[in-house]
Write a protein that holds these residues in place. Structure first.
Motif, PDB file in Angstrom:
ATOM      1  N   ARG A   1       0.833  -1.213   0.000  1.00 21.86           N
ATOM      2  CA  ARG A   1       0.000   0.000   0.000  1.00 21.86           C
ATOM      3  C   ARG A   1       0.863   1.256   0.000  1.00 21.86           C
ATOM      4  NH1 ARG A   1      -2.698  -0.912   4.483  1.00 21.86           N
ATOM      5  NH2 ARG A   1      -1.552   0.555   5.801  1.00 21.86           N
ATOM      6  N   ARG A   2       1.931   1.238   0.798  1.00 20.95           N
ATOM      7  CA  ARG A   2       2.799   2.421   0.858  1.00 20.95           C
ATOM      8  C   ARG A   2       3.576   2.613  -0.437  1.00 20.95           C
ATOM      9  NH1 ARG A   2       4.530   0.403   6.715  1.00 20.95           N
ATOM     10  NH2 ARG A   2       2.571   0.908   7.778  1.00 20.95           N
ATOM     11  N   ALA A   3       3.939   1.510  -1.094  1.00 21.38           N
ATOM     12  CA  ALA A   3       4.589   1.635  -2.393  1.00 21.38           C
ATOM     13  C   ALA A   3       3.653   2.325  -3.378  1.00 21.38           C
ATOM     14  CB  ALA A   3       4.995   0.262  -2.918  1.00 21.38           C
ATOM     15  N   GLY A   4       2.373   1.961  -3.332  1.00 20.82           N
ATOM     16  CA  GLY A   4       1.396   2.624  -4.177  1.00 20.82           C
ATOM     17  C   GLY A   4       1.216   4.086  -3.818  1.00 20.82           C
ATOM     18  N   LEU A   5       1.246   4.375  -2.534  1.00 21.91           N
ATOM     19  CA  LEU A   5       1.112   5.758  -2.071  1.00 21.91           C
ATOM     20  C   LEU A   5       2.269   6.616  -2.601  1.00 21.91           C
ATOM     21  CD1 LEU A   5       0.262   6.759   1.603  1.00 21.91           C
ATOM     22  CD2 LEU A   5       2.062   7.926   0.349  1.00 21.91           C
ATOM     23  N   ILE A   6       3.478   6.078  -2.506  1.00 21.16           N
ATOM     24  CA  ILE A   6       4.647   6.819  -2.990  1.00 21.16           C
ATOM     25  C   ILE A   6       4.548   7.043  -4.490  1.00 21.16           C
ATOM     26  CG2 ILE A   6       7.136   6.612  -3.395  1.00 21.16           C
ATOM     27  CD1 ILE A   6       7.340   5.313  -0.611  1.00 21.16           C
ATOM     28  N   ARG A   7       4.126   6.044  -5.223  1.00 19.94           N
ATOM     29  CA  ARG A   7       3.997   6.225  -6.684  1.00 19.94           C
ATOM     30  C   ARG A   7       2.928   7.277  -7.003  1.00 19.94           C
ATOM     31  NH1 ARG A   7       5.531   3.886 -11.403  1.00 19.94           N
ATOM     32  NH2 ARG A   7       4.076   4.049 -13.144  1.00 19.94           N
ATOM     33  N   ASP A   8       1.805   7.199  -6.331  1.00 14.90           N
ATOM     34  CA  ASP A   8       0.728   8.151  -6.600  1.00 14.90           C
ATOM     35  C   ASP A   8       1.163   9.591  -6.320  1.00 14.90           C
ATOM     36  OD1 ASP A   8      -0.878   6.051  -7.309  1.00 14.90           O
ATOM     37  OD2 ASP A   8      -1.995   5.987  -5.428  1.00 14.90           O
ATOM     38  N   ARG A   9       1.981   9.791  -5.293  1.00 10.71           N
ATOM     39  CA  ARG A   9       2.336  11.141  -4.875  1.00 10.71           C
ATOM     40  C   ARG A   9       3.581  11.701  -5.542  1.00 10.71           C
ATOM     41  NH1 ARG A   9       0.338  13.489   0.079  1.00 10.71           N
ATOM     42  NH2 ARG A   9      -1.484  12.338   0.819  1.00 10.71           N
ATOM     43  N   LEU A  10       4.455  10.810  -6.063  1.00 16.95           N
ATOM     44  CA  LEU A  10       5.742  11.306  -6.569  1.00 16.95           C
ATOM     45  C   LEU A  10       5.988  11.022  -8.047  1.00 16.95           C
ATOM     46  CD1 LEU A  10       8.200  10.522  -3.613  1.00 16.95           C
ATOM     47  CD2 LEU A  10       7.156  12.720  -4.228  1.00 16.95           C
ATOM     48  N   HIS A  11       5.376  10.010  -8.612  1.00 18.42           N
ATOM     49  CA  HIS A  11       5.683   9.655  -9.999  1.00 18.42           C
ATOM     50  C   HIS A  11       5.229  10.764 -10.935  1.00 18.42           C
ATOM     51  CE1 HIS A  11       6.890   6.895 -13.121  1.00 18.42           C
ATOM     52  NE2 HIS A  11       5.744   7.098 -13.756  1.00 18.42           N
ATOM     53  N   GLY A  12       6.156  11.300 -11.698  1.00 17.88           N
ATOM     54  CA  GLY A  12       5.849  12.368 -12.632  1.00 17.88           C
ATOM     55  C   GLY A  12       5.849  13.759 -12.031  1.00 17.88           C
ATOM     56  N   VAL A  13       6.153  13.874 -10.743  1.00 16.58           N
ATOM     57  CA  VAL A  13       6.178  15.177 -10.067  1.00 16.58           C
ATOM     58  C   VAL A  13       7.582  15.769 -10.166  1.00 16.58           C
ATOM     59  CG1 VAL A  13       5.934  16.352  -7.848  1.00 16.58           C
ATOM     60  CG2 VAL A  13       4.315  14.550  -8.492  1.00 16.58           C
ATOM     61  N   ALA A  14       7.688  16.957 -10.699  1.00 15.94           N
ATOM     62  CA  ALA A  14       8.976  17.677 -10.775  1.00 15.94           C
ATOM     63  C   ALA A  14      10.076  16.822 -11.392  1.00 15.94           C
ATOM     64  CB  ALA A  14       9.390  18.151  -9.383  1.00 15.94           C
ATOM     65  N   GLY A  15       9.712  16.020 -12.377  1.00 17.66           N
ATOM     66  CA  GLY A  15      10.687  15.201 -13.072  1.00 17.66           C
ATOM     67  C   GLY A  15      11.051  13.895 -12.382  1.00 17.66           C
ATOM     68  N   LEU A  16      10.428  13.591 -11.244  1.00 20.87           N
ATOM     69  CA  LEU A  16      10.735  12.365 -10.509  1.00 20.87           C
ATOM     70  C   LEU A  16      10.002  11.171 -11.133  1.00 20.87           C
ATOM     71  CD1 LEU A  16      10.348  13.720  -6.860  1.00 20.87           C
ATOM     72  CD2 LEU A  16      12.458  13.549  -8.205  1.00 20.87           C
ATOM     73  N   ALA A  17      10.535   9.984 -10.924  1.00 22.39           N
ATOM     74  CA  ALA A  17       9.888   8.759 -11.388  1.00 22.39           C
ATOM     75  C   ALA A  17      10.045   7.691 -10.318  1.00 22.39           C
ATOM     76  CB  ALA A  17      10.490   8.285 -12.706  1.00 22.39           C
TER      77      ALA A  17
END
Length: 394
Positions: free
Chosen positions: A299-315
């Motif tokens: 669940r936390r892995a999904g949370l991190i992806r939802d909040r950071l993937h594609g944000v400010a160039g992060l993946a």
């Protein structure tokens, strides 16, 4: 004064790779609000029932010497566990017990390689593997784990790096730091390459019980045609939230364990009987904490992806198992080491730089999934804000 050359081979390894973690602990002790995403510490305590088994064994006098192979009840329990999970006979003579997976791998590699030999290891890799290889005098040969394959080792990439000096393929599945899980077909192809070149296959399986829902774990021990060259290692550190008890083991061919026994006796002459009793109880039944822990980590892995993937160039690379997710920060122009150091000082988030896990993870961070959901979300907000500020400054 003179020192053995092993001290030179290990210089710069060990604690030097954990500088960010140590700095974060110092800052937190001084009162700074730091969200620690550095190490794979289970997010629950050791199950009280298991701790009581160890305590009861101590009260019963199980504090004497053991033996180099392991307490008979534990050895038998492990043989039964692996026979049931792998679907074929595993004898007690195929089992050796050690204080934790790290000590297990130290002993196993010491029995298989020496100066002049080569050990093939996927890159990125767990931070201690380079030291485990160097301590034997052997040379580590990195094999790239490519993001486009989900960081799963490719048999062709492995074969391309084999030389006449190659002796061992060191695997880790589920994988730390990437969270990748090798499938049965992956393992069959890797083991076929090993057989063609007469190599050992050593596999660290400490995260076996922390595969995420819907993911199937596979082991090279599942493949009986390669059983004469496979050694697997594991422990109760992750599966039973018991890292401080230091209880691990390996399973391999009887002839290998017979050769390993004098080395184990020279190193340790047995681990603690009261911990062996606890471990026997642990491996004789399903873990009371692993399934829920795996669900929380996923669940936390999904949370991190939802909040950071594609944000400010992060993946974000979403894992299939284990305690970590990977964050690609290369678009910021910083190395993982520089990003992690600035992130800690500016935003109060401690994460491991990818460079601690090999050249293949340069420009990445490893984020532990072991903080609760609220702290994980707060860490993501801080990381996103820091990355956005970097982009704005650029």
């Amino acid at each position: 004064m003179r020192y053995a050359t092993v001290t030179e081979r290990l210089a710069g390894l060990g604690g030097a790779k954990w500088e960010i973690h140590a700095r974060a602990r110092t800052m937190a002790a001084a009162g700074r609000d730091v969200i620690e995403l550095t190490i794979g510490e289970p997010d629950v305590p050791t199950p009280p029932g298991l701790a009581e088994v160890a305590a009861a064994a101590m009260r019963a006098g199980r504090t004497g010497y053991s033996n180099g192979r392991g307490e008979p009840a534990l050895v038998a329990a492990l043989a039964a566990r692996y026979a049931a999970r792998r679907g074929r006979a595993i004898s007690p003579r195929q089992v050796m017990c050690f204080p934790g997976t790290q000590t297990t791998l130290y002993a196993v590699l010491s029995a298989l390689v020496e100066a002049g030999d080569e050990v093939l290891v996927g890159d990125p890799m767990y931070a201690t593997y380079e030291g485990l290889v160097r301590v034997t005098g052997a040379t580590m040969v990195p094999v790239p784990l490519r993001p486009d394959r989900g960081f799963r080792l490719d048999a062709a990439d492995l074969a391309a790096r084999i030389t006449p000096r190659s002796r061992v393929v060191l695997l880790n599945t589920p994988h730390n730091p990437t969270g990748a899980v090798l499938g049965r077909d992956d393992l069959a192809a890797i083991c076929a390459v090993a057989a063609a070149h007469d190599l050992w296959v050593v596999c660290d399986e400490v995260y076996e019980d922390l595969v995420f829902p819907g993911v199937v774990f596979a082991s090279p021990l599942d493949l009986p045609e390669f059983a004469d060259r496979v050694v697997v290692a594991s422990s109760i550190s992750k599966s039973h939230a018991a890292p401080g008890f230091r209880s691990g083991w390996c399973v391999g061919p009887e002839s290998f364990c017979d050769r390993l026994l004098p080395l184990a006796e020279t190193m340790l002459f047995g681990n603690q009987p009261f911990i062996a009793d606890m471990t026997a109880a642990a491996v004789s039944a399903p873990s009371p904490v692993a399934a829920d822990m795996a669900a929380r980590l996923a669940r936390r892995a999904g949370l991190i992806r939802d909040r950071l993937h594609g944000v400010a160039g992060l993946a974000v690379n979403r894992p299939q198992a284990g305690m970590f997710a990977l964050l690609d920060v290369r678009a910021t122009g910083l190395s993982g080491t520089a990003f992690a150091a600035q992130l800690l000082e500016v935003a109060g988030v401690a994460a491991m730089p990818g460079e601690s896990f090999g050249a293949g993870l340069g420009g990445w961070l490893r984020l532990a999934l072991t903080q609760d959901d609220a702290r994980t979300a707060a860490a993501c907000d801080r990381i996103a804000g820091f990355a956005a500020a970097l982009r704005g400054a650029a």
